[in-house]
Design a protein around this motif. Structure first.
Motif, PDB file in Angstrom:
ATOM      1  N   VAL A 123       0.857  -1.178   0.000  1.00  0.00           N
ATOM      2  CA  VAL A 123       0.000   0.000   0.000  1.00  0.00           C
ATOM      3  C   VAL A 123       0.894   1.229   0.000  1.00  0.00           C
ATOM      4  O   VAL A 123       2.029   1.180   0.479  1.00  0.00           O
ATOM      5  CB  VAL A 123      -0.958   0.056   1.221  1.00  0.00           C
ATOM      6  CG1 VAL A 123      -1.878  -1.151   1.242  1.00  0.00           C
ATOM      7  CG2 VAL A 123      -0.195   0.164   2.524  1.00  0.00           C
ATOM      8  N   ASP A 124       0.398   2.316  -0.574  1.00  0.00           N
ATOM      9  CA  ASP A 124       1.122   3.582  -0.477  1.00  0.00           C
ATOM     10  C   ASP A 124       0.374   4.451   0.528  1.00  0.00           C
ATOM     11  O   ASP A 124      -0.850   4.563   0.492  1.00  0.00           O
ATOM     12  CB  ASP A 124       1.285   4.268  -1.831  1.00  0.00           C
ATOM     13  CG  ASP A 124      -0.033   4.547  -2.548  1.00  0.00           C
ATOM     14  OD1 ASP A 124      -0.900   3.656  -2.535  1.00  0.00           O
ATOM     15  OD2 ASP A 124      -0.181   5.633  -3.142  1.00  0.00           O
ATOM     16  N   ALA A 125       1.132   5.034   1.457  1.00  0.00           N
ATOM     17  CA  ALA A 125       0.517   5.787   2.556  1.00  0.00           C
ATOM     18  C   ALA A 125       1.361   7.001   2.913  1.00  0.00           C
ATOM     19  O   ALA A 125       1.869   7.116   4.036  1.00  0.00           O
ATOM     20  CB  ALA A 125       0.337   4.876   3.764  1.00  0.00           C
ATOM     21  N   VAL A 143      -4.003   6.962   1.979  1.00  0.00           N
ATOM     22  CA  VAL A 143      -3.738   5.536   1.798  1.00  0.00           C
ATOM     23  C   VAL A 143      -4.363   5.016   0.509  1.00  0.00           C
ATOM     24  O   VAL A 143      -5.575   5.127   0.297  1.00  0.00           O
ATOM     25  CB  VAL A 143      -4.273   4.709   2.984  1.00  0.00           C
ATOM     26  CG1 VAL A 143      -3.724   3.292   2.922  1.00  0.00           C
ATOM     27  CG2 VAL A 143      -3.921   5.361   4.313  1.00  0.00           C
ATOM     28  N   GLY A 144      -3.513   4.418  -0.335  1.00  0.00           N
ATOM     29  CA  GLY A 144      -3.985   3.776  -1.554  1.00  0.00           C
ATOM     30  C   GLY A 144      -3.649   2.301  -1.552  1.00  0.00           C
ATOM     31  O   GLY A 144      -2.598   1.899  -1.042  1.00  0.00           O
ATOM     32  N   ALA A 153      -2.768  -2.893   7.225  1.00  0.00           N
ATOM     33  CA  ALA A 153      -1.808  -1.843   7.623  1.00  0.00           C
ATOM     34  C   ALA A 153      -2.287  -1.033   8.816  1.00  0.00           C
ATOM     35  O   ALA A 153      -1.499  -0.288   9.410  1.00  0.00           O
ATOM     36  CB  ALA A 153      -1.556  -0.903   6.442  1.00  0.00           C
ATOM     37  N   GLN A 154      -3.543  -1.170   9.200  1.00  0.00           N
ATOM     38  CA  GLN A 154      -4.114  -0.284  10.210  1.00  0.00           C
ATOM     39  C   GLN A 154      -3.403  -0.301  11.566  1.00  0.00           C
ATOM     40  O   GLN A 154      -3.237   0.751  12.183  1.00  0.00           O
ATOM     41  CB  GLN A 154      -5.607  -0.587  10.394  1.00  0.00           C
ATOM     42  CG  GLN A 154      -6.472  -0.144   9.231  1.00  0.00           C
ATOM     43  CD  GLN A 154      -6.268   1.309   8.855  1.00  0.00           C
ATOM     44  OE1 GLN A 154      -6.274   2.209   9.716  1.00  0.00           O
ATOM     45  NE2 GLN A 154      -6.065   1.567   7.574  1.00  0.00           N
ATOM     46  N   PRO A 155      -2.971  -1.446  12.107  1.00  0.00           N
ATOM     47  CA  PRO A 155      -2.306  -1.396  13.411  1.00  0.00           C
ATOM     48  C   PRO A 155      -1.095  -0.471  13.434  1.00  0.00           C
ATOM     49  O   PRO A 155      -0.820   0.167  14.455  1.00  0.00           O
ATOM     50  CB  PRO A 155      -1.903  -2.862  13.646  1.00  0.00           C
ATOM     51  CG  PRO A 155      -2.914  -3.648  12.891  1.00  0.00           C
ATOM     52  CD  PRO A 155      -3.172  -2.837  11.644  1.00  0.00           C
ATOM     53  N   VAL A 156      -0.387  -0.386  12.309  1.00  0.00           N
ATOM     54  CA  VAL A 156       0.764   0.516  12.217  1.00  0.00           C
ATOM     55  C   VAL A 156       0.319   1.941  11.911  1.00  0.00           C
ATOM     56  O   VAL A 156       0.780   2.902  12.530  1.00  0.00           O
ATOM     57  CB  VAL A 156       1.747   0.006  11.154  1.00  0.00           C
ATOM     58  CG1 VAL A 156       2.714   1.101  10.726  1.00  0.00           C
ATOM     59  CG2 VAL A 156       2.528  -1.191  11.692  1.00  0.00           C
ATOM     60  N   LEU A 157      -0.591   2.103  10.967  1.00  0.00           N
ATOM     61  CA  LEU A 157      -1.024   3.440  10.572  1.00  0.00           C
ATOM     62  C   LEU A 157      -1.684   4.185  11.721  1.00  0.00           C
ATOM     63  O   LEU A 157      -1.545   5.413  11.847  1.00  0.00           O
ATOM     64  CB  LEU A 157      -1.981   3.360   9.377  1.00  0.00           C
ATOM     65  CG  LEU A 157      -1.374   2.837   8.075  1.00  0.00           C
ATOM     66  CD1 LEU A 157      -2.432   2.837   6.974  1.00  0.00           C
ATOM     67  CD2 LEU A 157      -0.170   3.666   7.656  1.00  0.00           C
ATOM     68  N   ARG A 158      -2.383   3.470  12.591  1.00  0.00           N
ATOM     69  CA  ARG A 158      -3.059   4.129  13.710  1.00  0.00           C
ATOM     70  C   ARG A 158      -2.087   4.583  14.786  1.00  0.00           C
ATOM     71  O   ARG A 158      -2.427   5.433  15.603  1.00  0.00           O
ATOM     72  CB  ARG A 158      -4.112   3.187  14.296  1.00  0.00           C
ATOM     73  CG  ARG A 158      -5.328   3.025  13.393  1.00  0.00           C
ATOM     74  CD  ARG A 158      -6.256   1.953  13.899  1.00  0.00           C
ATOM     75  NE  ARG A 158      -7.402   1.792  13.011  1.00  0.00           N
ATOM     76  CZ  ARG A 158      -8.155   0.695  12.952  1.00  0.00           C
ATOM     77  NH1 ARG A 158      -7.874  -0.338  13.742  1.00  0.00           N
ATOM     78  NH2 ARG A 158      -9.180   0.626  12.116  1.00  0.00           N
ATOM     79  N   VAL A 159      -0.898   4.034  14.793  1.00  0.00           N
ATOM     80  CA  VAL A 159       0.153   4.523  15.700  1.00  0.00           C
ATOM     81  C   VAL A 159       0.819   5.765  15.114  1.00  0.00           C
ATOM     82  O   VAL A 159       1.112   6.725  15.829  1.00  0.00           O
ATOM     83  CB  VAL A 159       1.206   3.427  15.955  1.00  0.00           C
ATOM     84  CG1 VAL A 159       2.412   3.985  16.711  1.00  0.00           C
ATOM     85  CG2 VAL A 159       0.596   2.269  16.727  1.00  0.00           C
ATOM     86  N   LEU A 160       1.040   5.751  13.823  1.00  0.00           N
ATOM     87  CA  LEU A 160       1.805   6.816  13.179  1.00  0.00           C
ATOM     88  C   LEU A 160       0.977   8.048  12.859  1.00  0.00           C
ATOM     89  O   LEU A 160       1.517   9.158  12.768  1.00  0.00           O
ATOM     90  CB  LEU A 160       2.446   6.282  11.895  1.00  0.00           C
ATOM     91  CG  LEU A 160       3.405   5.106  12.085  1.00  0.00           C
ATOM     92  CD1 LEU A 160       3.938   4.644  10.737  1.00  0.00           C
ATOM     93  CD2 LEU A 160       4.547   5.479  13.014  1.00  0.00           C
ATOM     94  N   LEU A 172      -3.917   1.506  -5.558  1.00  0.00           N
ATOM     95  CA  LEU A 172      -2.489   1.668  -5.293  1.00  0.00           C
ATOM     96  C   LEU A 172      -1.911   2.789  -6.170  1.00  0.00           C
ATOM     97  O   LEU A 172      -2.155   2.832  -7.372  1.00  0.00           O
ATOM     98  CB  LEU A 172      -1.757   0.353  -5.584  1.00  0.00           C
ATOM     99  CG  LEU A 172      -0.259   0.348  -5.274  1.00  0.00           C
ATOM    100  CD1 LEU A 172      -0.022   0.491  -3.783  1.00  0.00           C
ATOM    101  CD2 LEU A 172       0.393  -0.927  -5.798  1.00  0.00           C
ATOM    102  N   GLY A 173      -1.165   3.652  -5.565  1.00  0.00           N
ATOM    103  CA  GLY A 173      -0.584   4.801  -6.259  1.00  0.00           C
ATOM    104  C   GLY A 173      -1.351   6.086  -6.045  1.00  0.00           C
ATOM    105  O   GLY A 173      -0.802   7.182  -6.227  1.00  0.00           O
ATOM    106  N   SER A 174      -2.623   5.971  -5.635  1.00  0.00           N
ATOM    107  CA  SER A 174      -3.447   7.178  -5.495  1.00  0.00           C
ATOM    108  C   SER A 174      -3.021   8.021  -4.300  1.00  0.00           C
ATOM    109  O   SER A 174      -3.158   9.248  -4.312  1.00  0.00           O
ATOM    110  CB  SER A 174      -4.924   6.795  -5.376  1.00  0.00           C
ATOM    111  OG  SER A 174      -5.157   6.002  -4.225  1.00  0.00           O
ATOM    112  N   GLY A 175      -2.497   7.377  -3.255  1.00  0.00           N
ATOM    113  CA  GLY A 175      -2.007   8.138  -2.109  1.00  0.00           C
ATOM    114  C   GLY A 175      -0.830   9.012  -2.494  1.00  0.00           C
ATOM    115  O   GLY A 175      -0.753  10.189  -2.122  1.00  0.00           O
TER     116      GLY A 175
END
Length: 300
Positions: A123-125, A143-144, A153-160, A172-175
Protein backbone atom coordinates in the motif's frame (compact mmCIF):
# COMPACT_ATOMS: atom_id res chain seq x y z
CA UNK A 1 -2.92 -0.66 21.79
CA UNK A 2 -2.68 -4.42 21.40
CA UNK A 3 -0.29 -5.67 18.74
CA UNK A 4 -1.52 -8.45 16.40
CA UNK A 5 0.66 -11.53 16.64
CA UNK A 6 1.44 -11.62 12.94
CA UNK A 7 2.73 -8.05 13.05
CA UNK A 8 4.70 -8.08 16.30
CA UNK A 9 7.89 -7.53 14.26
CA UNK A 10 7.85 -4.54 11.93
CA UNK A 11 10.61 -3.45 9.59
CA UNK A 12 11.32 0.26 9.31
CA UNK A 13 13.52 1.65 6.54
CA UNK A 14 14.67 5.28 6.67
CA UNK A 15 15.56 6.97 9.96
CA UNK A 16 15.62 10.58 8.81
CA UNK A 17 13.90 13.61 10.32
CA UNK A 18 10.50 11.99 9.86
CA UNK A 19 11.42 8.32 10.05
CA UNK A 20 13.20 8.40 13.41
CA UNK A 21 10.22 9.69 15.46
CA UNK A 22 7.84 7.45 13.51
CA UNK A 23 9.94 4.38 14.29
CA UNK A 24 10.22 5.52 17.89
CA UNK A 25 6.42 5.68 18.16
CA UNK A 26 6.10 2.13 16.82
CA UNK A 27 8.63 0.95 19.37
CA UNK A 28 6.72 2.71 22.15
CA UNK A 29 3.51 1.01 20.98
CA UNK A 30 5.06 -2.41 21.54
CA UNK A 31 6.24 -3.46 18.10
CA UNK A 32 9.58 -5.20 17.83
CA UNK A 33 11.51 -3.29 15.18
CA UNK A 34 14.10 -4.16 12.57
CA UNK A 35 15.55 -0.85 11.34
CA UNK A 36 17.58 0.10 8.30
CA UNK A 37 19.20 3.35 7.29
CA UNK A 38 21.84 4.07 4.67
CA UNK A 39 23.91 5.50 7.54
CA UNK A 40 24.87 2.43 9.54
CA UNK A 41 25.75 4.54 12.58
CA UNK A 42 22.21 5.91 12.66
CA UNK A 43 20.51 2.53 12.65
CA UNK A 44 22.97 1.28 15.28
CA UNK A 45 22.21 4.28 17.47
CA UNK A 46 18.47 3.72 17.14
CA UNK A 47 18.87 0.09 18.19
CA UNK A 48 21.06 1.09 21.13
CA UNK A 49 18.51 3.65 22.33
CA UNK A 50 15.44 1.42 21.86
CA UNK A 51 15.76 -1.94 23.65
CA UNK A 52 14.70 -4.86 21.50
CA UNK A 53 15.14 -3.02 18.20
CA UNK A 54 17.52 -4.69 15.74
CA UNK A 55 19.80 -2.84 13.32
CA UNK A 56 19.69 -4.68 10.01
CA UNK A 57 23.16 -5.84 8.99
CA UNK A 58 21.68 -7.65 5.97
CA UNK A 59 18.30 -8.00 4.24
CA UNK A 60 17.78 -11.32 6.03
CA UNK A 61 17.22 -9.38 9.26
CA UNK A 62 13.78 -8.48 7.86
CA UNK A 63 12.67 -12.11 7.49
CA UNK A 64 10.59 -12.08 10.72
CA UNK A 65 8.70 -8.92 9.73
CA UNK A 66 5.14 -9.27 8.53
CA UNK A 67 5.06 -5.58 7.63
CA UNK A 68 7.74 -3.13 6.48
CA UNK A 69 7.44 0.66 6.51
CA UNK A 70 9.56 2.72 4.14
CA UNK A 71 10.14 6.44 4.78
CA UNK A 72 12.75 7.52 2.24
CA UNK A 73 13.46 10.56 0.02
CA UNK A 74 11.97 9.16 -3.20
CA UNK A 75 10.63 6.09 -4.95
CA UNK A 76 13.93 5.22 -6.63
CA UNK A 77 15.59 4.85 -3.23
CA UNK A 78 12.66 2.77 -1.97
CA UNK A 79 13.02 0.50 -4.98
CA UNK A 80 16.74 0.13 -4.36
CA UNK A 81 16.13 -0.83 -0.72
CA UNK A 82 13.39 -3.33 -1.51
CA UNK A 83 14.66 -4.87 -4.75
CA UNK A 84 18.29 -3.78 -5.04
CA UNK A 85 19.52 -4.37 -1.50
CA UNK A 86 17.03 -7.22 -1.26
CA UNK A 87 14.53 -6.65 1.54
CA UNK A 88 11.67 -7.81 -0.69
CA UNK A 89 13.32 -11.15 -1.38
CA UNK A 90 13.98 -11.67 2.33
CA UNK A 91 10.35 -11.21 3.35
CA UNK A 92 7.99 -14.14 3.67
CA UNK A 93 5.09 -14.70 1.30
CA UNK A 94 2.17 -12.49 2.32
CA UNK A 95 4.22 -9.73 3.92
CA UNK A 96 3.05 -6.15 3.43
CA UNK A 97 5.02 -3.06 2.40
CA UNK A 98 3.60 0.24 3.64
CA UNK A 99 5.32 2.86 1.48
CA UNK A 100 5.07 6.18 3.34
CA UNK A 101 7.62 8.19 1.35
CA UNK A 102 6.62 10.92 -1.11
CA UNK A 103 7.07 8.96 -4.32
CA UNK A 104 5.98 9.12 -7.94
CA UNK A 105 2.89 6.91 -8.44
CA UNK A 106 4.53 5.34 -11.50
CA UNK A 107 7.45 4.22 -9.31
CA UNK A 108 4.96 2.81 -6.82
CA UNK A 109 3.28 0.65 -9.45
CA UNK A 110 6.62 -0.57 -10.80
CA UNK A 111 7.76 -1.52 -7.31
CA UNK A 112 4.54 -3.39 -6.62
CA UNK A 113 5.07 -5.40 -9.79
CA UNK A 114 8.67 -6.13 -8.75
CA UNK A 115 7.51 -7.41 -5.36
CA UNK A 116 4.85 -9.74 -6.73
CA UNK A 117 7.23 -12.68 -7.37
CA UNK A 118 8.05 -12.68 -3.65
CA UNK A 119 4.40 -12.59 -2.62
CA UNK A 120 4.84 -9.17 -1.00
CA UNK A 121 1.80 -6.90 -1.11
CA UNK A 122 1.90 -3.12 -0.98
CA UNK A 123 0.00 0.00 0.00
CA UNK A 124 1.12 3.58 -0.48
CA UNK A 125 0.52 5.79 2.56
CA UNK A 126 2.32 9.13 2.29
CA UNK A 127 1.89 11.61 5.11
CA UNK A 128 1.42 15.29 5.82
CA UNK A 129 2.14 17.17 9.01
CA UNK A 130 5.91 17.39 9.08
CA UNK A 131 8.26 16.54 11.91
CA UNK A 132 6.05 17.94 14.72
CA UNK A 133 3.20 15.56 13.90
CA UNK A 134 5.58 12.70 13.22
CA UNK A 135 6.77 13.18 16.81
CA UNK A 136 3.26 13.23 18.27
CA UNK A 137 1.91 10.44 16.03
CA UNK A 138 -0.75 12.74 14.58
CA UNK A 139 0.22 12.67 10.90
CA UNK A 140 -2.40 12.89 8.18
CA UNK A 141 -2.14 9.77 6.04
CA UNK A 142 -3.32 9.26 2.44
CA UNK A 143 -3.74 5.54 1.80
CA UNK A 144 -3.99 3.78 -1.55
CA UNK A 145 -4.25 0.05 -2.20
CA UNK A 146 -6.51 -2.97 -2.03
CA UNK A 147 -9.02 -2.91 0.83
CA UNK A 148 -7.61 -6.03 2.51
CA UNK A 149 -4.09 -4.61 2.42
CA UNK A 150 -5.19 -1.25 3.78
CA UNK A 151 -6.96 -3.08 6.61
CA UNK A 152 -3.81 -5.09 7.37
CA UNK A 153 -1.81 -1.84 7.62
CA UNK A 154 -4.11 -0.28 10.21
CA UNK A 155 -2.31 -1.40 13.41
CA UNK A 156 0.76 0.52 12.22
CA UNK A 157 -1.02 3.44 10.57
CA UNK A 158 -3.06 4.13 13.71
CA UNK A 159 0.15 4.52 15.70
CA UNK A 160 1.81 6.82 13.18
CA UNK A 161 -1.16 8.98 12.28
CA UNK A 162 -4.36 10.44 13.65
CA UNK A 163 -7.19 8.04 12.65
CA UNK A 164 -9.44 11.05 12.10
CA UNK A 165 -6.92 12.34 9.55
CA UNK A 166 -6.50 9.10 7.63
CA UNK A 167 -7.94 9.25 4.13
CA UNK A 168 -8.64 6.32 1.80
CA UNK A 169 -7.69 7.65 -1.63
CA UNK A 170 -8.38 4.62 -3.85
CA UNK A 171 -6.21 2.21 -5.79
CA UNK A 172 -2.49 1.67 -5.29
CA UNK A 173 -0.58 4.80 -6.26
CA UNK A 174 -3.45 7.18 -5.50
CA UNK A 175 -2.01 8.14 -2.11
CA UNK A 176 1.27 9.21 -3.68
CA UNK A 177 -0.60 11.15 -6.37
CA UNK A 178 -2.64 12.94 -3.71
CA UNK A 179 0.44 13.83 -1.66
CA UNK A 180 2.11 15.44 -4.67
CA UNK A 181 -1.05 17.35 -5.58
CA UNK A 182 -1.42 18.61 -2.02
CA UNK A 183 2.17 19.83 -2.00
CA UNK A 184 1.94 21.53 -5.36
CA UNK A 185 -0.99 23.55 -3.99
CA UNK A 186 1.22 24.70 -1.11
CA UNK A 187 4.11 25.42 -3.49
CA UNK A 188 1.96 27.44 -5.87
CA UNK A 189 0.58 29.39 -2.92
CA UNK A 190 4.16 30.10 -1.85
CA UNK A 191 4.91 31.50 -5.31
CA UNK A 192 1.98 33.91 -5.34
CA UNK A 193 2.49 34.94 -1.69
CA UNK A 194 6.11 35.79 -2.37
CA UNK A 195 5.15 37.69 -5.51
CA UNK A 196 2.56 39.72 -3.64
CA UNK A 197 5.11 40.65 -0.97
CA UNK A 198 7.67 41.74 -3.57
CA UNK A 199 5.08 43.87 -5.39
CA UNK A 200 3.86 45.37 -2.11
CA UNK A 201 7.38 46.15 -0.90
CA UNK A 202 8.19 47.96 -4.14
CA UNK A 203 4.94 49.90 -3.77
CA UNK A 204 5.99 50.97 -0.29
CA UNK A 205 4.06 48.50 1.82
CA UNK A 206 5.71 46.89 4.82
CA UNK A 207 5.95 43.07 4.41
CA UNK A 208 5.12 42.51 8.09
CA UNK A 209 1.97 44.61 7.83
CA UNK A 210 1.04 42.79 4.63
CA UNK A 211 1.32 39.35 6.22
CA UNK A 212 -0.61 40.49 9.30
CA UNK A 213 -3.41 41.66 7.01
CA UNK A 214 -3.33 38.50 4.89
CA UNK A 215 -3.50 36.33 8.02
CA UNK A 216 -6.59 38.25 9.12
CA UNK A 217 -8.19 38.16 5.67
CA UNK A 218 -9.19 35.90 2.80
CA UNK A 219 -5.62 35.36 1.63
CA UNK A 220 -4.78 33.44 4.83
CA UNK A 221 -3.31 29.94 4.38
CA UNK A 222 -0.81 27.54 5.87
CA UNK A 223 1.75 29.23 3.62
CA UNK A 224 1.02 32.73 4.94
CA UNK A 225 1.66 31.31 8.40
CA UNK A 226 5.03 30.06 7.20
CA UNK A 227 5.85 33.50 5.83
CA UNK A 228 4.91 34.95 9.22
CA UNK A 229 7.06 32.61 11.32
CA UNK A 230 9.90 31.67 8.96
CA UNK A 231 10.35 34.07 6.05
CA UNK A 232 9.83 37.51 7.59
CA UNK A 233 11.84 36.51 10.65
CA UNK A 234 14.65 35.05 8.53
CA UNK A 235 14.46 31.85 10.60
CA UNK A 236 13.82 29.50 7.65
CA UNK A 237 13.31 26.51 9.89
CA UNK A 238 10.31 24.51 8.67
CA UNK A 239 12.45 21.34 8.65
CA UNK A 240 11.30 20.39 5.14
CA UNK A 241 14.03 20.49 2.51
CA UNK A 242 13.63 22.41 -0.73
CA UNK A 243 14.80 19.38 -2.68
CA UNK A 244 11.91 17.31 -1.32
CA UNK A 245 9.28 19.93 -2.13
CA UNK A 246 10.71 20.50 -5.62
CA UNK A 247 10.53 16.73 -6.14
CA UNK A 248 6.88 16.64 -5.08
CA UNK A 249 6.04 19.56 -7.37
CA UNK A 250 7.67 17.76 -10.28
CA UNK A 251 5.75 14.58 -9.45
CA UNK A 252 2.52 16.59 -9.56
CA UNK A 253 3.49 17.92 -12.99
CA UNK A 254 4.21 14.36 -14.15
CA UNK A 255 0.86 13.12 -12.83
CA UNK A 256 -0.84 15.99 -14.67
CA UNK A 257 0.98 15.12 -17.89
CA UNK A 258 -0.02 11.46 -17.59
CA UNK A 259 -3.62 12.55 -17.07
CA UNK A 260 -3.50 14.77 -20.16
CA UNK A 261 -4.53 17.84 -18.13
CA UNK A 262 -3.89 21.44 -19.17
CA UNK A 263 -2.36 22.83 -15.98
CA UNK A 264 -0.34 26.01 -16.63
CA UNK A 265 -0.15 26.98 -12.94
CA UNK A 266 1.32 23.61 -11.96
CA UNK A 267 3.73 23.81 -14.91
CA UNK A 268 4.90 27.28 -13.90
CA UNK A 269 5.24 26.22 -10.27
CA UNK A 270 7.43 23.34 -11.42
CA UNK A 271 9.63 25.81 -13.32
CA UNK A 272 9.92 28.13 -10.34
CA UNK A 273 10.93 25.35 -7.97
CA UNK A 274 13.42 23.97 -10.46
CA UNK A 275 15.00 27.44 -10.51
CA UNK A 276 15.02 27.58 -6.70
CA UNK A 277 16.59 24.13 -6.53
CA UNK A 278 19.36 25.16 -8.93
CA UNK A 279 20.03 28.39 -7.08
CA UNK A 280 19.83 27.23 -3.46
CA UNK A 281 20.51 23.50 -3.54
CA UNK A 282 18.37 20.63 -2.24
CA UNK A 283 19.37 20.96 1.42
CA UNK A 284 18.00 24.51 1.79
CA UNK A 285 14.81 24.88 3.79
CA UNK A 286 11.82 25.03 1.46
CA UNK A 287 10.77 28.39 2.94
CA UNK A 288 13.89 29.96 1.37
CA UNK A 289 12.68 29.37 -2.21
CA UNK A 290 11.84 33.05 -2.79
CA UNK A 291 15.52 33.94 -2.43
CA UNK A 292 16.21 32.31 -5.81
CA UNK A 293 13.44 34.27 -7.50
CA UNK A 294 14.42 37.84 -6.47
CA UNK A 295 17.53 39.57 -5.19
CA UNK A 296 15.76 41.66 -2.57
CA UNK A 297 15.20 40.21 0.93
CA UNK A 298 11.71 39.85 2.41
CA UNK A 299 12.92 39.31 5.98
CA UNK A 300 13.21 42.26 8.32
Amino acid sequence: MSVPEQQVTVGFVGLGNMGWPMARNLHAAGFRLVVRDIEAAKQDRFAAEHPGAVAAASPDAFAPAGLVVTMLPNGAIVRDAMLGWGIGAALRDGALLVEMSSSDPSDTLLLAAGLQPFGVRMVDAPVSGGVPRAVTGELAVMVGGASADVAAAQPVLRVLGDPARQFRTGRLGSGHAMKALNNVIAAATTCVTAEALVVGKRFGLDPRTMIDIVNASTGRSFVSGVFDSEVLTGRYGTGFALGLLAKDVHIAASVAAAAGADVPVIALTDERYAKALTGLGPAADQSMAHQAWWDEPLSQ
